[in-house]
Write a protein that holds these residues in place. Structure first.
Motif, mmCIF file in Angstrom:
data_model
loop_
_atom_site.group_PDB
_atom_site.id
_atom_site.type_symbol
_atom_site.label_atom_id
_atom_site.label_comp_id
_atom_site.label_asym_id
_atom_site.label_seq_id
_atom_site.Cartn_x
_atom_site.Cartn_y
_atom_site.Cartn_z
ATOM 1 N N TRP A 9 0.586 -5.844 -3.796
ATOM 2 C CA TRP A 9 1.115 -5.798 -5.167
ATOM 3 C C TRP A 9 1.480 -7.197 -5.666
ATOM 4 C CZ3 TRP A 9 -0.417 -1.685 -7.236
ATOM 5 C CH2 TRP A 9 -0.309 -0.430 -6.644
ATOM 6 N N LEU A 10 2.100 -7.994 -4.779
ATOM 7 C CA LEU A 10 2.498 -9.350 -5.169
ATOM 8 C C LEU A 10 1.279 -10.231 -5.449
ATOM 9 C CD1 LEU A 10 5.477 -10.003 -2.703
ATOM 10 C CD2 LEU A 10 5.601 -9.666 -5.180
ATOM 11 N N VAL A 11 0.262 -10.124 -4.590
ATOM 12 C CA VAL A 11 -0.965 -10.904 -4.801
ATOM 13 C C VAL A 11 -1.648 -10.473 -6.095
ATOM 14 C CG1 VAL A 11 -3.295 -11.338 -3.920
ATOM 15 C CG2 VAL A 11 -1.338 -11.426 -2.367
ATOM 16 N N LEU A 12 -1.646 -9.171 -6.347
ATOM 17 C CA LEU A 12 -2.262 -8.661 -7.571
ATOM 18 C C LEU A 12 -1.535 -9.194 -8.810
ATOM 19 C CD1 LEU A 12 -4.563 -6.855 -8.489
ATOM 20 C CD2 LEU A 12 -2.985 -4.919 -8.460
ATOM 21 N N ILE A 13 -0.200 -9.207 -8.753
ATOM 22 C CA ILE A 13 0.583 -9.755 -9.871
ATOM 23 C C ILE A 13 0.288 -11.233 -10.052
ATOM 24 C CG2 ILE A 13 2.932 -10.322 -10.625
ATOM 25 C CD1 ILE A 13 3.835 -7.700 -9.268
ATOM 26 N N ALA A 14 0.222 -11.972 -8.930
ATOM 27 C CA ALA A 14 -0.024 -13.418 -8.991
ATOM 28 C C ALA A 14 -1.395 -13.720 -9.585
ATOM 29 C CB ALA A 14 0.100 -14.034 -7.598
ATOM 30 N N ILE A 15 -2.424 -12.967 -9.180
ATOM 31 C CA ILE A 15 -3.766 -13.276 -9.668
ATOM 32 C C ILE A 15 -3.926 -12.854 -11.127
ATOM 33 C CG2 ILE A 15 -4.952 -11.130 -9.017
ATOM 34 C CD1 ILE A 15 -6.225 -14.764 -8.615
ATOM 35 N N LEU A 16 -3.264 -11.771 -11.526
ATOM 36 C CA LEU A 16 -3.302 -11.387 -12.937
ATOM 37 C C LEU A 16 -2.574 -12.428 -13.795
ATOM 38 C CD1 LEU A 16 -2.753 -7.518 -12.698
ATOM 39 C CD2 LEU A 16 -4.878 -8.751 -13.206
ATOM 40 N N PRO B 138 8.962 5.648 3.421
ATOM 41 C CA PRO B 138 9.941 5.023 2.514
ATOM 42 C C PRO B 138 9.452 3.654 2.027
ATOM 43 C CG PRO B 138 10.997 5.846 4.517
ATOM 44 C CD PRO B 138 9.528 5.915 4.757
ATOM 45 N N GLY B 139 9.639 3.417 0.729
ATOM 46 C CA GLY B 139 9.291 2.117 0.162
ATOM 47 C C GLY B 139 7.849 1.969 -0.230
ATOM 48 N N SER B 140 7.039 3.025 -0.052
ATOM 49 C CA SER B 140 5.616 2.939 -0.352
ATOM 50 C C SER B 140 5.296 3.636 -1.663
ATOM 51 C CB SER B 140 4.787 3.559 0.777
ATOM 52 O OG SER B 140 3.430 3.633 0.411
ATOM 53 N N ILE B 141 4.819 2.855 -2.633
ATOM 54 C CA ILE B 141 4.370 3.425 -3.904
ATOM 55 C C ILE B 141 3.095 4.230 -3.690
ATOM 56 C CG2 ILE B 141 3.531 2.865 -6.221
ATOM 57 C CD1 ILE B 141 5.257 0.367 -6.130
ATOM 58 N N ILE B 142 2.221 3.725 -2.808
ATOM 59 C CA ILE B 142 0.961 4.415 -2.538
ATOM 60 C C ILE B 142 1.216 5.780 -1.918
ATOM 61 C CG2 ILE B 142 -1.139 4.329 -1.129
ATOM 62 C CD1 ILE B 142 -1.207 1.330 -1.545
ATOM 63 N N ALA B 143 2.233 5.866 -1.043
ATOM 64 C CA ALA B 143 2.556 7.157 -0.419
ATOM 65 C C ALA B 143 2.978 8.176 -1.467
ATOM 66 C CB ALA B 143 3.655 6.970 0.623
ATOM 67 N N VAL B 144 3.741 7.725 -2.466
ATOM 68 C CA VAL B 144 4.164 8.621 -3.553
ATOM 69 C C VAL B 144 2.949 9.111 -4.328
ATOM 70 C CG1 VAL B 144 5.472 8.771 -5.704
ATOM 71 C CG2 VAL B 144 6.414 7.515 -3.750
ATOM 72 N N ALA B 145 2.005 8.196 -4.602
ATOM 73 C CA ALA B 145 0.793 8.581 -5.317
ATOM 74 C C ALA B 145 -0.072 9.507 -4.474
ATOM 75 C CB ALA B 145 0.001 7.333 -5.701
ATOM 76 N N VAL C 130 -8.301 -2.531 -1.412
ATOM 77 C CA VAL C 130 -7.289 -2.310 -0.371
ATOM 78 C C VAL C 130 -6.384 -1.152 -0.768
ATOM 79 C CG1 VAL C 130 -5.301 -3.290 0.822
ATOM 80 C CG2 VAL C 130 -7.331 -4.696 0.434
ATOM 81 N N ILE C 131 -5.945 -1.151 -2.036
ATOM 82 C CA ILE C 131 -5.074 -0.074 -2.513
ATOM 83 C C ILE C 131 -5.791 1.274 -2.408
ATOM 84 C CG2 ILE C 131 -3.943 0.881 -4.565
ATOM 85 C CD1 ILE C 131 -3.410 -2.037 -5.428
ATOM 86 N N GLY C 132 -7.067 1.319 -2.833
ATOM 87 C CA GLY C 132 -7.828 2.566 -2.758
ATOM 88 C C GLY C 132 -7.990 3.047 -1.329
ATOM 89 N N VAL D 224 3.678 -0.818 5.152
ATOM 90 C CA VAL D 224 4.406 -0.897 3.882
ATOM 91 C C VAL D 224 4.496 -2.353 3.415
ATOM 92 C CG1 VAL D 224 6.609 -0.482 2.727
ATOM 93 C CG2 VAL D 224 5.690 1.223 4.318
ATOM 94 N N ALA D 225 4.729 -3.274 4.372
ATOM 95 C CA ALA D 225 4.780 -4.699 4.026
ATOM 96 C C ALA D 225 3.428 -5.172 3.490
ATOM 97 C CB ALA D 225 5.178 -5.521 5.244
ATOM 98 N N GLN D 226 2.346 -4.676 4.088
ATOM 99 C CA GLN D 226 1.004 -5.005 3.597
ATOM 100 C C GLN D 226 0.823 -4.529 2.163
ATOM 101 O OE1 GLN D 226 -2.219 -6.263 5.215
ATOM 102 N NE2 GLN D 226 -0.565 -7.404 6.168
ATOM 103 N N GLU D 227 1.311 -3.322 1.899
ATOM 104 C CA GLU D 227 1.185 -2.773 0.553
ATOM 105 C C GLU D 227 1.912 -3.641 -0.468
ATOM 106 O OE1 GLU D 227 2.954 0.927 -2.024
ATOM 107 O OE2 GLU D 227 2.487 1.299 0.092
ATOM 108 N N TRP D 228 3.129 -4.028 -0.153
ATOM 109 C CA TRP D 228 3.894 -4.846 -1.093
ATOM 110 C C TRP D 228 3.277 -6.236 -1.257
ATOM 111 C CZ3 TRP D 228 7.030 -3.527 -4.740
ATOM 112 C CH2 TRP D 228 7.660 -2.277 -4.679
ATOM 113 N N THR D 229 2.675 -6.738 -0.185
ATOM 114 C CA THR D 229 1.968 -8.016 -0.300
ATOM 115 C C THR D 229 0.786 -7.886 -1.255
ATOM 116 O OG1 THR D 229 2.593 -8.651 1.955
ATOM 117 C CG2 THR D 229 0.728 -9.810 0.978
#
Length: 733
Positions: free
Chosen positions: A115-122, A173-180, A156-158, A108-113
């Motif tokens: 998302w943060l990297v994706l936001i930073a690079i965008l 819990p806390g995983s957006i990918i798990a919900v998807a 990575v997300i895929g 889950v921490a990897q997933e959030w990392t």
């Protein structure tokens, strides 16, 4: 039939080939750097500490907090994701994950990392292409890393998404990918195909990125930490290295070829981030001169790569069709060695050649000016005619003389550089080659240098008149300025300098300084007509021979009169004596003070009493050679803040970020012929805060500020030295 062994073989083959190519790329660039002159091994203890601090805190990137935050997320995000990359590859090959405690929390921490990297690079893409910061390039090449990182995060997300669907782990819990993942329903064969597609995309993009990094500006990810280790220690900031002028095997002096730079200097070239921070703060760039520190570094880097490849008979680009180096043929629609891709601008070079017109010069950004100045310079010297890089002249084909003589040596570029690049010493080394080997320099500079050589001052006034200011003052007001012969037991040698001795405006500063020393009961003396130029001007102009002669003459005088302490009102004299004279035998125990430091110290000790109120709004202009070169920032401000009635104002660019007045690096004696005047630009910044006085602590700065107020027709704004302001408060004048 189990095809897992084929997947293992293919993946290991890709990884092995990529690592092999990566090593080849780095090794070849290492060999190019080895073409330089061997450099003395520095004491790396302080360097390692600084490198670790700068690297893990992202150091100077925080001067722009948005950039600092973005890079912090990318830096630590990638460090964190490397563990996840190993885990992801391992799962794809073995179906087993890393044996980590609290593994699901790690995922889950990897997933959030991600998302943060994706936001930073965008956001990085937004700053470059939407916000369009002037210092950032906007070519496709400049944005490749954004595509790399974005696609890497998407892969990575895929991969994580399809893995959760396949394993049924959709309730984390806390995983957006798990919900998807919980919402996806598809045949198992499609899920496996989707997983394999993203897994292989991740691996191939990661390996391609590995090969791209050392062949692009992103080589700084590898080189910058080392560059920070070998950079000069804090106590040597701004110090120029000495030339051995008696070397019998020396065919030339200075640097006239790329391999003439030291290896440490060449490492700078590959450490460059091309962030444009150096050019953004460069006073020459800001006022339309033919210099961009960033483009200087990138041009030298690309020339090193091409010439190094030619000399070593190796291709700088891997993979390549041939290991033999093929001379690159330049075309007008390609990027030049400055690596910039902008639309053609209407410009005219210092030598009168012109390029295609689509915009006016006034509309040109600093990026455009310097890209096309460099482009035209190269086009005018045969680049594009299949010329062997080994035949290109460093000064003439790669760097123009106009660029080299535009530098004020203010070091604002170096202060802003997040990877520790040093620009000024390279410019001075090339100036040394022009002066000492080619005998070429601008007419104004040559005149000043000749005058210093003959009479010891840039004006060529009689060296025997050096003490006239003190003699005239004694005759007019009865105030005696003792010489070392008249007061042989002095505590401080007051080094007057050429400005204080011959310039009428600076003489007034010197008289107030003398009165303050007398008021504080300080025992001092001057050298009188025995004093010589400190040599800073001729050294920055490239005449190392004359500088060493002047330095050694002054050192002999210091030894003759047993000088223990020196105080000077000139930051340039202060710097060269404090940091550079010791290379020529000056005693380590001889202490050098700038008058701002001494006056501050006398006030702190209670020897100077600021009794009289001064109702002035004083904006403080920092001298480059005080603030950036020697970290003298707080002392003059504390002293001014203690003056009753005085209000201290700050410009937008102050302290170590202050803009140069335009007089450093020998520019005091040279006429500005390109763009607008630096001193006027600086005075405009000062006037923006509505001062009644522009204060400084440098005779060059004082002259430039005063000339600026006259040109802008603002006679009501005074320009005063620190000594003049303090004298008004202490003596009540």
């Amino acid at each position: 039939m189990d095809f897992r062994w084929i997947e293992w073989l293919l993946s290991l083959l890709c990884i092995g080939v990529s690592i092999y190519w990566f090593v080849i790329i780095v090794w070849r660039r290492f060999k190019y750097v080895q073409l330089g002159v061997p450099a003395a091994s520095p004491d790396n203890r302080q360097g390692i500490k600084q490198a670790l601090l700068q690297t893990f805190s992202q150091g100077k990137l925080w001067k722009d907090w948005r950039s600092g935050l973005m890079h912090l997320l990318l830096f630590y995000g990638f460090l964190h994701l490397q563990i996840g990359a190993i885990d992801l590859i391992l799962i794809g090959l073995t179906d087993a994950h890393l044996p980590l405690p609290y593994y699901e929390t790690f995922v889950v921490a990897q997933e959030w990392t991600v998302w943060l990297v994706l936001i930073a690079i965008l956001y990085a893409g937004y700053r470059r292409y939407v916000e369009q910061l002037p210092r950032l390039k906007r070519s496709f090449k400049s944005g490749v890393v954004i595509l790399f990182i974005t696609s890497l995060m998407v892969s990575v997300i895929g991969t994580m998404l399809f893995e959760r669907v396949i394993t049924g782990n959709v309730s984390s819990p806390g995983s957006i990918i798990a919900v998807a993942a919980a919402a996806i329903h598809a045949p198992p064969i499609l899920l496996v195909a989707g997983y394999k597609l993203f897994w292989w995309l991740h691996l191939l993009i990661l390996l391609a990125f590995l090969l791209y990094v050392p062949q692009s500006k992103h080589f700084h990810l590898i080189v910058a930490p080392y560059n920070l280790v070998i950079q000069r220690p804090i106590q040597s900031i701004g110090k120029l290295h000495s030339l051995d002028l008696e070397a019998e095997d020396a065919e030339s002096f200075g640097v006239g070829a790329i391999e003439g730079f030291s290896r440490n200097q060449l490492v700078d070239l590959y450490a460059c981030v091309e962030c444009g921070r150096c050019t953004q703060v460069c006073p020459a760039a800001a006022t339309g001169k033919w210099l961009s520190p960033m483009h200087m570094i990138t041009k030298l880097r690309d020339h090193l790569t091409e010439k190094g490849a030619a000399i070593t008979s190796s291709s700088p680009w891997v993979p390549s069709l041939s290991t033999a180096y093929t001379v690159h043929q330049w075309h007008p629609d390609e990027e030049d060695v400055s690596s910039s891709t902008l639309q053609p601008l209407s410009l005219e070079s210092p030598r009168g050649r012109s390029i295609s017109q689509t915009m006016s010069r006034q509309q040109a950004s600093w990026q455009g000016r310097y890209h096309y100045a460099a482009l035209e310079k190269h086009a005018g010297h045969g680049v594009g005619k299949h010329k062997d890089p080994r035949e290109l002249q460093l000064i003439g084909d790669v760097m123009s003389e106009a660029e080299l003589w535009a530098c004020t040596t203010c070091r604002n570029c170096e202060d802003q550089c997040p990877v520790g690049n040093e620009h000024v010493d390279k410019i001075i080394d090339m100036r040394r080659y022009l002066v000492l080997t080619e005998g070429e320099l601008p007419a104004d500079a040559k005149r000043a240098m000749t005058n210093i050589e003959r009479q010891g001052n840039p004006w060529g006034l009689n060296r025997k008149d050096r003490m006239n200011w003190a003699v005239e003052w004694e005759q007019q007001d009865g105030i005696k300025v003792p010489t070392v012969k008249e007061n042989p037991h002095f505590d401080y040698l007051l080094f007057v300098g050429s400005m204080g001795s011959y310039d009428r405006r600076s003489q007034r500063v010197m008289r107030d300084l003398v009165r303050l020393l007398q008021a504080a009961d300080v025992s001092f003396a001057i050298l009188g007509n025995e004093e010589r130029s400190s040599g800073d001007t001729v050294r920055r102009l490239g005449n190392e021979f004359l500088y060493q002669e002047l330095a050694q003459e002054n050192i002999r005088l210091f030894e003759k009169y047993d000088v223990k302490r020196i105080v000077t009102a000139c930051p340039h004299t202060y710097h060269t004596m404090k940091k550079e004279y010791r290379d020529y035998g000056m005693s380590e125990s001889l202490m050098i003070y700038h008058h701002s430091e001494l006056l501050w110290s006398l006030w702190k000790e209670g020897k100077l009493h600021l009794n009289h109120s001064i109702q002035e709004q004083v904006v403080w202009h920092d001298s480059c050679y005080l603030a950036r070169y020697n970290d003298v920032v707080a002392e003059p401000r504390q002293l001014l803040q203690a003056v009753p009635g005085l209000t201290l104002l700050e410009m937008e660019r102050s302290g170590k970020r202050a803009m140069c007045c335009g007089a450093g690096g020998g520019q005091m004696w040279m006429e500005e012929t390109e763009g607008s005047r630096m001193n006027v630009a600086r005075v405009e910044q000062a006037l923006a805060v509505l001062p009644s006085v522009i204060g400084s602590a440098c005779p060059y700065c004082l002259t430039m500020m005063e000339d600026g107020t006259k040109q802008l027709e603002r006679p009501e704004v005074q320009t005063l030295d620190l000594a003049e302001i303090v004298a008004r408060s202490v003596l009540g004048d």
